[in-house]
Design an enzyme around this catalytic site. Structure first.
Site, PDB file in Angstrom:
ATOM      1  N   LYS A  11       0.915  -1.322   0.084  1.00  0.00           N
ATOM      2  CA  LYS A  11       0.146  -0.172  -0.541  1.00  0.00           C
ATOM      3  C   LYS A  11       0.684   1.487   0.372  1.00  0.00           C
ATOM      4  O   LYS A  11       1.999   1.056   0.394  1.00  0.00           O
ATOM      5  CB  LYS A  11      -1.074   0.225   1.898  1.00  0.00           C
ATOM      6  CG  LYS A  11      -0.170   0.152   2.398  1.00  0.00           C
ATOM      7  CD  LYS A  11       0.081   1.713   3.239  1.00  0.00           C
ATOM      8  CE  LYS A  11       0.728   1.339   4.739  1.00  0.00           C
ATOM      9  NZ  LYS A  11       1.320   2.622   4.479  1.00  0.00           N
ATOM     10  N   VAL A  96      11.736  -3.802   2.752  1.00  0.00           N
ATOM     11  CA  VAL A  96      11.124  -4.313   3.684  1.00  0.00           C
ATOM     12  C   VAL A  96      11.141  -2.589   4.761  1.00  0.00           C
ATOM     13  O   VAL A  96      12.454  -2.670   4.429  1.00  0.00           O
ATOM     14  CB  VAL A  96      11.554  -6.049   4.853  1.00  0.00           C
ATOM     15  CG1 VAL A  96      11.810  -5.908   6.023  1.00  0.00           C
ATOM     16  CG2 VAL A  96      11.492  -7.171   4.181  1.00  0.00           C
ATOM     17  N   ALA A  98       9.562  -0.345   5.051  1.00  0.00           N
ATOM     18  CA  ALA A  98       9.785   0.678   3.596  1.00  0.00           C
ATOM     19  C   ALA A  98       8.692   1.466   4.276  1.00  0.00           C
ATOM     20  O   ALA A  98       7.933   2.684   3.280  1.00  0.00           O
ATOM     21  CB  ALA A  98       9.884   0.079   3.124  1.00  0.00           C
ATOM     22  N   GLY A 102       4.039  -4.764   4.013  1.00  0.00           N
ATOM     23  CA  GLY A 102       4.470  -5.280   3.553  1.00  0.00           C
ATOM     24  C   GLY A 102       4.162  -6.198   4.488  1.00  0.00           C
ATOM     25  O   GLY A 102       3.569  -7.540   3.623  1.00  0.00           O
ATOM     26  N   SER A 105       0.653  -6.955   4.651  1.00  0.00           N
ATOM     27  CA  SER A 105      -0.081  -7.450   4.007  1.00  0.00           C
ATOM     28  C   SER A 105       0.433  -8.811   4.135  1.00  0.00           C
ATOM     29  O   SER A 105      -0.635  -9.602   3.176  1.00  0.00           O
ATOM     30  CB  SER A 105       0.230  -6.743   2.103  1.00  0.00           C
ATOM     31  OG  SER A 105       0.222  -7.477   1.583  1.00  0.00           O
ATOM     32  N   ASP A 137      -2.731  -2.331  10.064  1.00  0.00           N
ATOM     33  CA  ASP A 137      -2.888  -1.820   8.403  1.00  0.00           C
ATOM     34  C   ASP A 137      -3.628  -2.898   8.416  1.00  0.00           C
ATOM     35  O   ASP A 137      -3.494  -2.887   6.909  1.00  0.00           O
ATOM     36  CB  ASP A 137      -1.684  -1.645   8.085  1.00  0.00           C
ATOM     37  CG  ASP A 137      -0.490  -0.599   8.457  1.00  0.00           C
ATOM     38  OD1 ASP A 137      -1.853   0.552   7.615  1.00  0.00           O
ATOM     39  OD2 ASP A 137      -0.002  -0.079   7.951  1.00  0.00           O
TER      40      ASP A 137
END
Ligand code: ATP
Length: 297
Positions: A11, A96, A98, A102, A105, A137
């Site tokens: 995202k 990673v 970032a 990640g 997700s 998230d």
């Protein structure tokens, strides 16, 4: 053999505002989240061996309960007393740490995959609810698309999709701790706030330029002074023709929106050649053949 192949998509935040720091230490946010066509690949296979085995292409990642993919599988398999074992093959392409969610997700994709593989019959909302226990998230990563996230990020309202465009993504080789960024943010003293309502309006009108003009992320006030390379990448993207640029999440990833395919492609090449970003990707939004390209300089 029974196996499930999944794409765990990254995202970006088209807007990120922090309204205040609550007394319990959490930050109240208003963010526009958007799923992009850059993804990790995950394969799930039932196994005769008991328990969960995780393999990944990144040697430095944990392969036990500290990995969010493992944690998600364990949570669901424990709840439903699944007796079979599970093999998780995790191929990471999302950078990673970032600011691109990640790990969240991966967790979301594994929840969806384990549900399907073992016939647990949970619907999307039920998976999102369980995702919240893994991270703020994760529910969005189950839901996907474009959405307003409020509260501490867990209250989601779907929005119309980001209009067609090209998204250039560049991550400099610095590690940014999300904890450091939020702890350093003077949330109650911020003078400027991004126009999130204006962005929602722009999405409703499918007006890319109006949306881009209102892009803002209050976390840049902490991260850019600490890591000036982020500011330099933003400037470079603007020079290369981006209609606007922003840091995603707590950084350090920067993205720029482009309307013109050729210009985006040229910017991608030049960004790679400039060498300030370790990972550079170009993804398409709303076009049929969404492709992610990666390079490591
Ligand atoms: P966010 O945008 O939600 O802040 P992020 O992009 O900053 O996420 P991630 O890449 O999700 O950060 O992961 C950050 C940390 O989580 C890493 O230090 C890593 O060790 C740990 N981690 C656990 N599971 C995973 C996973 N499946 N993929 C990546 N990192 C993971």
């Amino acid at each position: 053999m029974r196996e499930i192949r999944l794409r765990a998509k990254a995202k970006i935040n088209l807007g990120l505002d922090v309204l205040r720091k609550r007394d319990d230490g959490y930050h109240e946010v208003r963010m526009i989240m958007h799923t992009i066509g850059l993804y990790d690949r995950i394969v799930l296979r039932p196994s005769e061996n008991e328990g969960i085995t995780l393999r990944t292409n990144l040697g430095f990642l944990p392969v036990n309960g500290d990995n969010l993919a493992y944690k998600a599988a364990k949570m669901l398999m424990d709840e439903f007393a699944v007796r079979e074992g599970l093999e998780i093959e995790l191929n990471k392409y999302i950078p990673v740490a970032a600011g691109m969610a990640g790990g969240s997700s991966d967790a979301a994709a594994v929840l969806v995959g384990v549900n399907r593989l073992f016939g647990l019959r949970l619907n999307k909302e039920e998976l999102m609810k369980r995702g919240r226990q893994i991270g703020a998230d994760v529910p969005f990563c189950v839901m996907r698309g474009t959405a307003l996230a409020e509260g501490i990020g867990e209250i989601l309202t779907p929005l119309p999709p980001l209009p067609e465009c090209y998204i250039l993504i560049a991550k400099p080789p610095v590690n940014v701790s999300t904890k450091f960024v939020y702890e350093s943010l003077r949330a109650n003293e911020l003078k400027e706030h991004p126009d999130i309502d204006g962005q929602i309006e722009a999405l409703k009108n499918q007006d890319l330029l109006a949306l881009a003009k209102r892009m803002g992320n209050v976390l840049e006030t902490v991260t850019i002074p600490a890591y000036p390379v982020i500011g330099r990448i933003k400037e470079k993207m603007l020079e290369l023709g981006a209609i606007n640029t922003l840091m995603s999440g707590s950084g350090p990833t920067v993205f720029g929106l482009f309307t013109d395919r050729q210009r985006a492609q040229d910017a991608y090449e030049k960004m790679r050649a400039a060498g300030e970003a370790k990972h550079v990707y170009l993804v398409t939004q709303g076009h049929s053949a969404a492709r992610a390209m990666e390079t490591q300089v």
